[in-house]
Design an enzyme around this catalytic site. Structure first.
Site, mmCIF file in Angstrom:
data_model
loop_
_atom_site.group_PDB
_atom_site.id
_atom_site.type_symbol
_atom_site.label_atom_id
_atom_site.label_comp_id
_atom_site.label_asym_id
_atom_site.label_seq_id
_atom_site.Cartn_x
_atom_site.Cartn_y
_atom_site.Cartn_z
ATOM 1 N N GLU A 59 3.865 23.580 -11.737
ATOM 2 C CA GLU A 59 5.170 24.230 -11.856
ATOM 3 C C GLU A 59 5.205 25.069 -13.124
ATOM 4 O OE1 GLU A 59 8.476 25.885 -11.828
ATOM 5 O OE2 GLU A 59 8.126 24.671 -10.044
ATOM 6 N N CYS A 108 17.176 25.063 -6.571
ATOM 7 C CA CYS A 108 18.314 24.223 -6.182
ATOM 8 C C CYS A 108 18.961 23.571 -7.396
ATOM 9 C CB CYS A 108 17.864 23.145 -5.202
ATOM 10 S SG CYS A 108 19.146 21.924 -4.926
ATOM 11 N N GLY A 138 27.466 36.462 2.993
ATOM 12 C CA GLY A 138 26.836 35.203 3.398
ATOM 13 C C GLY A 138 27.283 34.074 2.484
ATOM 14 N N ARG A 178 17.938 35.829 -0.371
ATOM 15 C CA ARG A 178 16.823 35.493 -1.265
ATOM 16 C C ARG A 178 15.510 35.802 -0.561
ATOM 17 N NH1 ARG A 178 18.255 32.427 -5.641
ATOM 18 N NH2 ARG A 178 16.113 31.681 -5.836
ATOM 19 N N HIS A 224 42.086 5.619 9.559
ATOM 20 C CA HIS A 224 43.303 6.410 9.382
ATOM 21 C C HIS A 224 43.928 6.088 8.028
ATOM 22 C CE1 HIS A 224 47.030 8.448 10.451
ATOM 23 N NE2 HIS A 224 47.682 7.383 10.010
#
Length: 459
Positions: free
Chosen positions: A37, A45, A180, A266, A436
Site C-alpha cells: 500500500e 472508503c 449520482g 470514479r 411497532h
C-alpha cells in the site's frame, strides 16, 4: 522482505476495502500474505469516501434537526457551522477506525510493505528496488475521482470529492456536476450547512441508476429543501472568475457559483502499473475478470473499483473474500451483483436491493408492484419524514426488488437484502411480525398488501 521468506501465497497490491479484506480472509485461512500500500490501509472508503462523507452527512443532519427543532417543541438555536470542528469530528472517526484496522492487520501476521507496487509479470510485484514474489497476485489498486474531457479540476474553484472533504469553509454557492450518489450526497451536506446548491445531470433524473419512482421522490424532497437541479442537460464549459465560476450548459443556460464540484464518477487506477505488459486484459481502464475475479493470466486476480462491478466498499469486501476462498480451494459461490444493497445517504436517504420494475420487465418477468407510503408508518410520522417503500415482485412469485426513500431507510435495506437474496415471496415475509412502532413495519406492510392481506393500507 520477500527474500528469506520464500514466495508468498498471495501478494495483494492495494490496501483498500477489496485488498485488505482479501488479505484478512487469506490470513484466516492460513496463507502467507503480503499487502502493498502506497498510502494508508483502508483506502478510499475509510480516508476519502464512505466514512468521511457519512460523518459530514451526520453533522448535516444535526444542523437540520437544530434548525427545525421548534417543530418538535424543542427551542434550540443554530449559531452556525464550525468547519474546523466538523473536520475534527470526522478525522477522529477516521483515525479510530484506521488504528483498529492497522491493529487487526498486524494481529493476523500480514506483512505490510509501504510503497507503490507494479506488476512485473505473473507472481511478481516490484516495489522500489524490491521484488516480491507470490503464487497469486491480487490487483486492488482502486479508483480516483474522474473528470470530463477538457475539464480541468484545479482544486481551487473546480474541485473533486477529495477536495470537498477537506474544504475549509462552507461555500456560499455550489454547482455540482453529476447527479449520482456522490453529487447527491454533497448537495445534501452543503444545503444543510446553508449553501445554495444546483445539481447538473445529463440524464433525465437524479440517481439515474435507481428505480425511477425513487428518483422522482428524491427530486421532490430536494425541491422542498431548496436544492435546485438541471436534469437532461449536458455541461458545456466552466470559466473561473475572481469570485468563483460561471458554468455554461449545452442549452445555453449559465450558472454562477463560488465553486463547482465535479462528481461524474470514479475511474480505475490501472495506467502505468504493468498490467497489460503482464498479459492482463484492460478495457477503458478496467481490468477484465471472470465471475471469480480471475484475470486471463493464471494466478492473477483483480477486485474492487479496479473491475467493472458496483463501486461500493461492501462489494470490495465480498470480492476480496471470494478471491481468498477461491485461492484456498473452498469453491465459493460467485457474487450476485443484483443482490447487493445500495444506499445514498442524503436527506432523505435512498436505499435499494434487487432490480427495478423497468429491468424486471426487460428480463421478461410478469411484474406486480406495490408502493407503501411512509405517511402510514407511525415511526416515520414521529421522525417527520416522507417517502415510500416500493416492492417489485413476480406475479405469484418471489420478490425481485425493494426500493425505498425516506430518512434512515438505509437501515431497512439489511432486511430487504435477505428477502431478495433468499428468494422470499411476499407471503413468506407477511408471516413475520415487525416491531411497532418502527420504520421496518413499512416493509412488512408492503409485503402484507402484496400477499393480499393489507393492514394499514388504503386500497
Amino acid at each position: 522482505m520477500a527474500d528469506g521468506s520464500g514466495p508468498y501465497d498471495i501478494v495483494v497490491l492495494g490496501g483498500g476495502s477489496g485488498g485488505y479484506a482479501c488479505a484478512l480472509r487469506a490470513a484466516e485461512l492460513g496463507m502467507n500474505v503480503v499487502l502493498i500500500e502506497k498510502d494508508k490501509v483502508g483506502g478510499t472508503c475509510l480516508h476519502r469516501g464512505c466514512i468521511p462523507t457519512k460523518a459530514l452527512l451526520h453533522a448535516a443532519e444535526l444542523a437540520d434537526q437544530t434548525r427545525e427543532s421548534e417543530a418538535f417543541g424543542v427551542r434550540a438555536r443554530l449559531d452556525g457551522i464550525d468547519v474546523p470542528g466538523v473536520h475534527a469530528y470526522k478525522d477522529k472517526v477516521i483515525s479510530g477506525l484506521y488504528k483498529g484496522l492497522a491493529g487487526l492487520i498486524k494481529s493476523k501476521k500480514i506483512t505490510v510493505v509501504e510503497g507503490e507496487g507494479r506488476l512485473a509479470g505473473p507472481g511478481r510485484v516490484v516495489v522500489g528496488d524490491q521484488v516480491i514474489e507470490g503464487r497469486n497476485v491480487v490487483l486492488a489498486t482502486g479508483s480516483v475521482p474522474k473528470s470530463l474531457p477538457g475539464l480541468e479540476i484545479d482544486g481551487d474553484k473546480v474541485i473533486s470529492s477529495d477536495h470537498a472533504l477537506v474544504l475549509d469553509r462552507v461555500p456560499s454557492s455550489v454547482v455540482i456536476l453529476g447527479g449520482g450518489v456522490i453529487g447527491v450526497e454533497f448537495a445534501s451536506v452543503w444545503r444543510s450547512f446553508g449553501a445554495e446548491v444546483t445539481i447538473v445531470e445529463a440524464l433525465p433524473h437524479l440517481l439515474p441508476l435507481e428505480d425511477e419512482s425513487n428518483s422522482k421522490l428524491l427530486e421532490r424532497a430536494f425541491r422542498r429543501r431548496g436544492i435546485k437541479y438541471e436534469l437532461g442537460v449536458r455541461f458545456e464549459s466552466v470559466k473561473t472568475t475572481d469570485t468563483g465560476v460561471v458554468v455554461t450548459l449545452e442549452n445555453g443556460k449559465t450558472l454562477d457559483a463560488e465553486l463547482m464540484l465535479v462528481a461524474v464518477g470514479r475511474g480505475p487506477v490501472s495506467a502505468g502499473l504493468g498490467f497489460e505488459e503482464a498479459g492482463v486484459t484492460v478495457d477503458r481502464g478496467y481490468v477484465k475478470v471472470d465471475e471469480y475475479c480471475q484475470t486471463g493470466v493464471p494466478g492473477v486476480y483483480a477486485v474492487g473499483d479496479l473491475i467493472p462491478t458496483l463501486q461500493l466498499a461492501h462489494v470490495g469486501f465480498a470480492e476480496g473474500i471470494l478471491v481468498a476462498e477461491h485461492i484456498a480451494g473452498l469453491n465459493p459461490v460467485a457474487i450476485d451483483y443484483d443482490g447487493v444493497p445500495r444506499i445514498t445517504y442524503s436527506e432523505p436517504e435512498v436505499a435499494s436491493v434487487g432490480i427495478s420494475t423497468a429491468v424486471a420487465r426487460e428480463r421478461g418477468h410478469d411484474v406486480v408492484e406495490l408502493s407503501y407510503n411512509l405517511a402510514g408508518n407511525g415511526k416515520s410520522k414521529i421522525l417527520q419524514t416522507q417517502g415510500e417503500v416500493k416492492v417489485v415482485a413476480e406475479r405469484d412469485g418471489r420478490v425481485l426488488g425493494v426500493h425505498m426513500v425516506g430518512s434512515r431507510v438505509g437501515e431497512l435495506v439489511a432486511e430487504a437484502q435477505l428477502i431478495y437474496n433468499w428468494e422470499a415471496t411476499p407471503g413468506d415475509v407477511a408471516q413475520l411480525i415487525h416491531p411497532h412502532p418502527t420504520q421496518s413495519e413499512a416493509l412488512g406492510e408492503a409485503m402484507l398488501a402484496l400477499a393480499g392481506k393489507p393492514l394499514h393500507v388504503h386500497n
